[in-house]
Structure formats: C-alpha cells, structure tokens
Scaffold this active site. Structure first.
Site, short mmCIF file in Angstrom:
data_model
loop_
_atom_site.label_atom_id
_atom_site.label_comp_id
_atom_site.label_asym_id
_atom_site.label_seq_id
_atom_site.Cartn_x
_atom_site.Cartn_y
_atom_site.Cartn_z
N ASP A 349 1.02 -1.41 -0.02
CA ASP A 349 0.32 -0.03 0.39
C ASP A 349 0.83 0.77 -0.18
OD1 ASP A 349 -3.03 1.42 0.21
OD2 ASP A 349 -2.05 1.32 2.34
N HIS A 350 0.11 2.26 -0.52
CA HIS A 350 1.05 4.09 -0.73
C HIS A 350 0.43 4.25 0.47
CE1 HIS A 350 1.25 3.73 -5.25
NE2 HIS A 350 2.56 3.62 -4.92
N TYR A 552 -4.99 4.31 0.21
CA TYR A 552 -6.15 3.55 -0.62
C TYR A 552 -5.87 3.65 -1.27
CZ TYR A 552 -8.30 7.92 2.30
OH TYR A 552 -8.85 8.85 2.81
N HIS A 553 -4.59 2.82 -1.11
CA HIS A 553 -4.45 1.82 -2.83
C HIS A 553 -3.20 0.51 -2.63
CE1 HIS A 553 -2.77 5.64 -4.93
NE2 HIS A 553 -4.26 6.06 -4.14
N PRO A 554 -4.45 0.07 -1.86
CA PRO A 554 -3.34 -1.69 -1.54
C PRO A 554 -4.17 -2.76 -2.98
CG PRO A 554 -5.99 -0.77 -0.30
CD PRO A 554 -6.01 0.31 -0.98
#
Length: 617
Positions: A349-350, A552-554
């Site tokens: 994730d980011h 919000y980038h999993p």
C-alpha cells in the site's frame, strides 16, 4: 436562502431523475444530513431479480469495481455471450457525485469499512491504533469514493513486471490499454480521445491559482512542469480527473451504463459472494454461491469466473473457497481445494503522510460564516457546476521527486506528493478528512485547531515503492465476517528513511523565494512527539508512526507471476492449477505502481477482457 430554510425543504429521494434533481438531492444530503439514494434508470443498469437469473451463464464476474466494471462491460460486447455481474453493493450514493464530497462517501453503505490490525508500530494516532481503509461497495467500486485522480504510474513499473516473468505486461503493451479506455483532452503518444472513461484536467476554484507559486518553487529546486501520465514523469503537474462537467464519472458510468440495455448482461446488486463452487473431477470452478435479499443463490458458469473483488475481497473469496495456504485453511477448518501459498500475501500500500503543515499567511482563503458559505456555494454548483463543490482544490496537483536514496534510476522517482490547500476555518474538506481518516480525538483536535486562523498547505507525501508488505488472512470460515488485514507499515527501515528524506525536501521547498511570497510558516508540532526537537529525524519518525496512514491503494494479494509457488495467477490472470478462474483487479500487481492505482486497475480489467476474448472467440 440560509441553512435553516434549506433544511426545511421536503426531500423525497425517489422523485426526479434528471441531473438537476440528482445534484439538488445530493447537496441537500450533504448540507442537512438527509441521506438518500436516487434510483436513476437513465444512469445505472437496473438490478436483475433472482427469479430472472438464467440457468447458466458463459461468464460470471464478481465485483463491479474499477476493474470488474470494465471486464463485464467489455465481455458483454460479444452478443452471443451471457454475462452475470455480481456486486455486493448498490447504486452509488448521491454524495459520491460531487467532487468536493469525496470523503463523505466513506463510512456509508458504499464502503466496506476495513480496519487493519493494530501492530504497535504504526497508526498510533488513530482510533485504537488502527488505520482505516475505505473500499468501494457499489457499482463502480472504489472509483465511487476515491479522489478521481487519473494517474498511471511509471514506465519502469511495468517493464519491471515483465522482467519478473510477466510476459506482455511491459509499458509499451499496457499503454495501449490505458489509451483504449481514455477520453482525454488530447490525442498523442500517451493519450487518446474517444474511450468510455472521462479523464481530463479540470481547473476550477481559487486554490488553483496557488499552483503557479508551486511551479516556481519547483523550478528553484531543479524540477520542471510535466505531464504526469508521460512515460517517466519526474517533476510537477496537474493530474487528469475522472469527472464529466464537474460531476464524478465512475467506472460504472464508463463501462456499465453504455451496456445497460444489452440483453446478454445481467447485473445482480446487493449480492454477497460466499464461495466459489468447484468440480474436483474436472479441476474447474463451475459457479458462484452468493446471498441476495437474505436468500442463498447459486449461478453456474460454463466458461469462466472472473474475480474482481479487489485487493481485500479477491483473496478473501479465494480463501473461503479453499484456495490458499494449506496450513492456514486447515487452522480455520476449510477444505483445501488448492494449496496456493501466496494467496493473501504480498499486500502493499502507499503510505500517506501529511508531512510538515504550513500556514500561508499571505493567502486570504477564508469564510466568516462557514454555514452560509456552504449554502451559497451549494447554489453556485447546482446552477453553474462551479465553485467550491466543483473541485478537489489543489489535491490533483502533484509532484514526482527523487530522494537522495533513489540514485540508481532518477527516471523512476520514489516519492509522490499531493499538494493540499485548506482555507482557514474550512467548513467541509478538512473536518471530513480528519473525521474519516480515523484519527483519534487528540490528533483530530490538534489538526483541527491548526486550521482556525490560517490557510493551510500540507504536502501529502506518498512513498511509491514501499519495502514493507503485509497480508490478508481469514478470521473465520464465516463468509460475512471481514478478513484480518495486516498492513505492516514501516516494518522495513528503508520506508521510514525515504519518507524522512521527502520531509526534508519539503522544508527546502518551503524556503524558496516563490513560497516566501505566500508568507509560508511551519505550524505543525504533534503533541505526541513533543519530546523531540521538531526539526529532528526522531520527531519526523515519531510523527510518521503516529499519523502516517493509507492513501487508499492496497494491491498485490493475488500476485501475478510465472511461478505458482511464488504467485497466484499467471500472466494471463488465470489462477495457477485451477481451470475456469481468473483474477482481474489491483490484487494481481506483483509490485505496486508508482502512482495512484485506479487507472492501472481499469487497465487490468481491459487486459483481462481481451485475454478472455482471445481464449474463447
């Protein structure tokens, strides 16, 4: 008209399907807390009742999100194929339509509301020491509640995927699929017009004017203005946005609305998938079990099932179906269909970090009466699609920069920075952000008070290629119970060091002549880290572990690769060792891309549809 008069309006959510009616209901929902959901047959496909299901379908797609909507829409282009799309959610809520309200769709029925497990090393300033992960649960998936930013990543991301053994996933190949979806401002080497997805640069609102100062400051530090969707973006630019006429344009609008009258596409909403059905004799997935309206249902697939439930949902469904690490499945009491050791692993994730927070003392963006401001802007947006509600401010203005730790390939930056401007006494964006991000009360109060007297500037730092990785596991065999998520943020020291270097970069950015014209002054000093000097690495690491969270980038939990022991799907997205099953969403990324993940997820859906057409037509 004041807020009391607006609140007296009798809002009937089932009346009116035109754009004006939709937006009026939307804005009233935001202003006065009257939640509603408009059934707009002109916009979204209708729900297929259970008694109208076909005895069998050629293809079943699970999840109508960024990738799944693309898969289902493209497969239904083949008139002889019957396609069933299963979505756990419903039509998107009205608040998702308005750009500035993108945070407001969180913690609603459009959101799965995941909370990764506390680890005592990260998210320490959040409720319960846990970061909150919103994930879309509606037609359009997370494209319903994201910030609408259309960024693809870097050429080297995809070339690295190909070097890892994923033939056909190099940049030159995936670029075709980005362009296939896109309806951009221009048509050139990197962009295309005419695709189903709106992706244009929007310039609305007074905060955009501050971008000129950012460009000048960047030049002083050696960075230039760029197209953020060029092959190797290094520098500063404004990202395209998935909007149309200053209204959100999610993937359901892009791929499902044009297909809503196709008789070969059935869409079943509020359909919670519980298990994939497996034929041991043929070693094939034959259908999908799901719950709709409280009743158990089964749909048969004669060709393939495509799993597009996202980086959390896809591994969850595989594990519930007996496809995953044998030891873990045995512990939970699930019959093992396929020992697939990498299902749920490789979670990346980011990280979002507000960095240093600055006051812009020479910038007069404020309102004397926040509530009256909201009403006035409400009507401005309703009548003209302009003003405060029409934009996400400067959040789509971003940079891709190199820290001193990224010497090997400066054309592949290790940091992305979104530039957030918040007016003094901001009545909506800042309070919503602080509330929905999951900060505990102490952290929220501290960040809120910073905004009382000053326009704030926060460089939102994103670590693009973290070394830390987590996993998704089952909590139980109950398909309704959410899985366990272990984010493992900052478990690798390199991640901490790179973010600290990015913070130091922004201190230099703040000291440029261009930023001095804005009267920039650092105002952050997190109470939980007050024992450290606020310019020290110790303070920055403390603050990072307190309020660093997800952007919000999993991705990555159904990793693509050639080796079945080290991946879940092959380069054509077929699950290793199982016939009739593919995965097509962000979970297949072997390594996270260097940018926002919505556009790459759509590209993955486009590629999956072409793989399937190639196999069966």
């Amino acid at each position: 008209m004041n807020l009391e008069q607006v609140a007296s309006v009798d809002l009937t959510c089932t009346k009116g399907n035109g754009t004006a009616a939709v937006l009026f209901a939307t804005l009233l929902s935001s202003l006065i807390g009257k939640q509603c959901r408009l059934n707009n047959p002109n916009q979204y496909p209708t729900d297929t009742p259970a008694d109208q299901f076909l005895p069998e379908y050629d293809f079943i797609v699970i999840g109508a999100g960024s990738a799944g909507a693309a898969v289902a829409g493209r497969l239904s282009e083949a008139e002889n194929w019957n396609v069933l799309l299963l979505e756990a959610g419903d039509n998107p809520g009205l608040t998702s339509e308005v750009p500035v309200l993108f945070f407001e769709s969180q913690h609603t029925q459009d959101d799965w509301e995941f909370w990764p497990e506390a680890d005592g090393k990260s998210c320490l300033g959040m409720e319960g020491g846990r970061c909150y992960w919103p994930r879309g649960k509606a037609l359009g998936g997370t494209s319903v509640l994201n910030a609408m930013i259309y960024v693809r990543g870097n050429k080297h991301d995809y070339d690295n995927w190909e070097r890892m053994g994923n033939t056909g996933w190099g940049y030159e190949e995936v670029l075709k699929y980005f362009k296939k979806s896109e309806n951009a401002d221009k048509s050139d080497e990197f962009h295309a017009k005419g695709g189903p997805l709106e992706a244009k640069v929007y310039k609305n609102g007074e905060p955009k004017l501050i971008s000129d100062f950012f460009y000048d400051a960047a030049k002083e530090l050696g960075y230039e203005k760029i197209d953020v969707n060029s092959a190797t973006p290094v520098g500063y630019g404004t990202a395209p946005s998935t909007q149309k006429d200053n209204v959100r344009f999610n993937t359901a609008k892009a791929f499902l609305s044009p297909a809503k009258d196709r008789r070969n596409l059935h869409i079943s909403k509020n359909s919670h998938v519980t298990k994939l059905r497996f034929d041991k004799n043929e070693n094939r997935i034959t259908g999908v079990e799901f719950v709709k309206g409280g009743e158990k249902q089964y749909a048969k697939a004669t060709k393939e099932v495509v799993l597009s439930a996202g980086a959390i949902g896809s591994p969850h469904i595989l594990l519930l179906s007996g496809i995953g690490p044998q030891q873990h499945l045995n512990e939970i009491g699930i019959d093992v269909i396929k020992d697939a050791p990498f299902v749920g692993k490789n979670l990346q994730d980011h990280i979002l970090f507000l960095g240093n927070i600055f006051a812009l003392t020479n910038v007069n963006l404020k309102t004397a009466d926040p509530e009256q401001f909201k009403v006035e802007e409400f009507f401005k947006y309703l009548m003209h699609r302009t003003g405060y509600y029409s934009t996400i401010g400067t959040y789509d203005f971003m940079s891709f920069i190199n820290t001193p730790l990224n010497k090997d390939n400066p054309q592949h930056p290790d940091i992305q920075i979104h530039h957030l401007i918040v007016m003094a006494k901001d009545p909506l964006v800042w309070p919503l952000f602080l509330k929905n991000q999951g900060y505990n009360q102490e952290t929220r109060d501290y960040l809120q008070q910073l905004n009382e007297n000053h326009t704030l500037f926060s460089p939102v730092i994103t670590l693009l290629r973290p070394e830390s990785a987590g996993e998704v596991k089952l909590k139980s065999s109950n398909p309704i119970e959410k899985p366990l998520i272990f984010a493992n943020y900052f478990s690798h020291d390199d991640d901490v060091h790179r973010v600290i270097e990015a913070i130091k970069y922004h201190k230099r950015f703040a000291k440029t002549e261009a930023m001095a014209k804005l009267g920039i002054k650092r105002v952050d000093y997190l109470p939980a880290c007050a024992k450290f000097d606020k310019d020290s690495d110790e303070y920055h690491e403390c603050a990072l572990r307190q309020i660093g969270s997800t952007i919000y980038h999993p991705v990555g939990t159904c990793k693509m690769g050639a080796d079945p022991l080290m991946s879940v799907v092959d380069p054509e997205l077929r699950v290793h060792g199982i016939k009739g099953l593919r995965v097509a969403d962000a979970s297949i990324m072997p390594k996270i891309v260097s940018g926002n993940t919505n556009a790459p997820s759509i590209m993955i859906g486009e590629r999956a549809a072409d793989f399937i057409k190639k196999a069966w037509l």
